[in-house]
Design a protein around this motif. Structure first.
Motif, PDB file in Angstrom:
ATOM      1  N   THR A 248       6.906   0.945   6.952  1.00 49.01           N
ATOM      2  CA  THR A 248       5.573   0.676   7.492  1.00 49.01           C
ATOM      3  C   THR A 248       5.387   1.544   8.735  1.00 49.01           C
ATOM      4  O   THR A 248       6.035   1.332   9.760  1.00 49.01           O
ATOM      5  CB  THR A 248       5.422  -0.808   7.843  1.00 49.01           C
ATOM      6  N   LEU A 249       4.533   2.552   8.633  1.00 49.45           N
ATOM      7  CA  LEU A 249       4.358   3.561   9.679  1.00 49.45           C
ATOM      8  C   LEU A 249       3.082   3.293  10.460  1.00 49.45           C
ATOM      9  O   LEU A 249       2.109   2.740   9.940  1.00 49.45           O
ATOM     10  CB  LEU A 249       4.315   4.965   9.063  1.00 49.45           C
ATOM     11  N   SER A 250       3.105   3.720  11.705  1.00 51.77           N
ATOM     12  CA  SER A 250       1.903   3.656  12.532  1.00 51.77           C
ATOM     13  C   SER A 250       1.027   4.875  12.252  1.00 51.77           C
ATOM     14  O   SER A 250       1.460   5.856  11.629  1.00 51.77           O
ATOM     15  CB  SER A 250       2.283   3.601  14.012  1.00 51.77           C
ATOM     16  N   GLU A 251      -0.205   4.820  12.754  1.00 54.28           N
ATOM     17  CA  GLU A 251      -1.118   5.952  12.550  1.00 54.28           C
ATOM     18  C   GLU A 251      -0.602   7.200  13.262  1.00 54.28           C
ATOM     19  O   GLU A 251      -0.767   8.325  12.767  1.00 54.28           O
ATOM     20  CB  GLU A 251      -2.509   5.586  13.061  1.00 54.28           C
ATOM     21  N   THR A 252       0.035   7.022  14.406  1.00 49.12           N
ATOM     22  CA  THR A 252       0.590   8.184  15.116  1.00 49.12           C
ATOM     23  C   THR A 252       1.702   8.831  14.307  1.00 49.12           C
ATOM     24  O   THR A 252       1.778  10.064  14.197  1.00 49.12           O
ATOM     25  CB  THR A 252       1.114   7.748  16.488  1.00 49.12           C
ATOM     26  N   ASP A 253       2.599   8.015  13.719  1.00 50.21           N
ATOM     27  CA  ASP A 253       3.680   8.567  12.900  1.00 50.21           C
ATOM     28  C   ASP A 253       3.132   9.270  11.662  1.00 50.21           C
ATOM     29  O   ASP A 253       3.644  10.321  11.252  1.00 50.21           O
ATOM     30  CB  ASP A 253       4.645   7.458  12.479  1.00 50.21           C
ATOM     31  N   ILE A 254       2.088   8.693  11.051  1.00 54.33           N
ATOM     32  CA  ILE A 254       1.515   9.322   9.851  1.00 54.33           C
ATOM     33  C   ILE A 254       0.904  10.670  10.195  1.00 54.33           C
ATOM     34  O   ILE A 254       1.091  11.666   9.473  1.00 54.33           O
ATOM     35  CB  ILE A 254       0.485   8.376   9.215  1.00 54.33           C
ATOM     36  N   ARG A 255       0.159  10.746  11.311  1.00 54.59           N
ATOM     37  CA  ARG A 255      -0.429  12.049  11.698  1.00 54.59           C
ATOM     38  C   ARG A 255       0.656  13.070  12.004  1.00 54.59           C
ATOM     39  O   ARG A 255       0.480  14.270  11.763  1.00 54.59           O
ATOM     40  CB  ARG A 255      -1.333  11.856  12.916  1.00 54.59           C
TER      41      ARG A 255
END
Length: 366
Positions: A248-255
């Motif tokens: 489960t990734l955060s939006e910062t990690d996904i970007r």
């Protein structure tokens, strides 16, 4: 009958300072005066060396220089077999305590030198160079004292020499004859400059624990980023938590990870294959999912697909074959680009023409 007590041991325990521990080892330290070897705790308590390797290292360290420390020589001195001694030597060599150097003698013969260092980590520390001494400004040296003819003692007044000594004066020892003035001694030359410390005999193969780690490889990026690649990579990363809740990734990690997935998609990697690689064999517990995905996207990046011209078979070189010909003189088959005579016929014909020329020259001369 009661158990016999060792009075010497009891007396030694009574001299141990402080209260004795209720459990564990009790040390009775008696200083050595001869036949001893200093062994560091880094070797005696090494966490990764076996007790056999530590014992072999202590045995080698206690031997004088020039003693053979090969596998057979140590097996003759110790109770361990050659296999255990060889394994212990490999352990010591892996951690820098032992190294085998192949050297060449002036006679041309090669020998193997065994070097043992009792503290290999000290060789990695930078040594302080010797302080340079400038010959132009040498250290002041005391000038040689000249021998005076008569010098009074320091702190005393010079004695008066009477012209006429009274008869009642006590007899004194005759003064020594004055010595001639000695020439001044030449100045003492300055001491020679100290040479730089010699280089270490070897460099341990194992880096120290504090050695700087190489920088991590950068996250791959697509050669031609497009909105379609960005959208597909974002959707794939956001969908990973359906297949593995640990990811489960955060939006910062996904970007941050989108360029890496886009590089995989640009190289024609199937989304199912990417998802399987990122979600298989996850460690438990998974503390940093973004770092794990970055490592897998970087280390397992597939190469680009080859083009059609790369898959085509290379053209075979064209080989020119010399055809067969029939000799005009003897009808023998030989290879030649043009028809004519074979080699034997050509040599026979040249020899015959040479004899005819010689006979014609002889008739002309007659």
């Amino acid at each position: 009958m009661d158990t016999q007590q060792n009075t010497a041991l009891t007396r030694a325990l009574a001299e141990v300072p402080g209260p004795l521990p209720t459990s564990g080892v009790i040390h009775i330290a008696i200083p050595h005066t001869d036949r001893f070897t200093i062994v560091g705790n880094h070797l005696a308590q090494h966490p990764d060396l076996s007790c056999t390797a530590v014992g072999i290292a202590v045995r080698i360290q206690s031997l004088p220089q020039g003693v053979e420390v090969g596998i057979k020589a140590l097996a003759a001195r110790c109770r361990e077999g050659e296999k255990r001694i060889a394994a212990a030597l490999r352990e010591l060599e892996a951690f820098g305590y032992l190294q085998r150097i192949r050297d060449r003698l002036p006679s041309g013969r090669f020998i193997t030198r065994t070097v043992f260092c009792n503290q290999p980590t000290a060789l990695l520390r930078p040594r302080r160079p010797a302080a340079p001494q400038h010959p132009s400004a040498p250290a002041p040296h005391p000038a040689p004292a000249e021998v005076p003819t008569s010098a009074p003692a320091q702190g005393q007044a010079p004695a008066q020499v009477p012209t006429s000594a009274p008869a009642q004066a006590p007899a004194t020892a005759p003064a020594p004859p004055p010595e001639p003035d000695m020439p001044a001694l030449p100045p003492v030359p300055p001491p020679p400059l100290l040479a730089a410390p010699p280089a270490p005999l070897y460099v341990p193969l194992v880096p120290p624990p504090t050695a700087p780690k190489p920088p991590p490889a950068p996250l791959p990026r697509p050669d031609e980023p497009t909105p379609e690649l960005d959208r597909a990579a974002t959707a794939l990363l956001s969908d990973l938590r359906r297949h593995a809740p640990q990811l489960t990734l955060s939006e910062t990690d996904i970007r941050h990870l989108v360029p890496g997935v886009a590089a995989w998609l640009e190289r024609a990697a199937h989304p199912d294959a990417i998802r399987r690689i990122l979600t298989t064999d996850l460690p438990h517990p998974l503390r940093h999912p973004a770092k794990l995905l970055k490592h897998r996207l970087t280390a397992l990046l597939p190469p680009p697909l080859p083009g059609a011209h790369d898959l085509a078979a290379p053209a075979r070189p064209r080989i020119t074959v010399t055809p067969f010909q029939n000799c005009d003189g003897c009808n023998r088959v030989f290879r030649s680009p043009t028809p004519g005579h074979c080699r034997d016929c050509r040599e026979h014909r040249e020899h015959r023409e040479h004899r005819e020329h010689r006979s014609e020259d002889a008739r002309t001369a007659a």
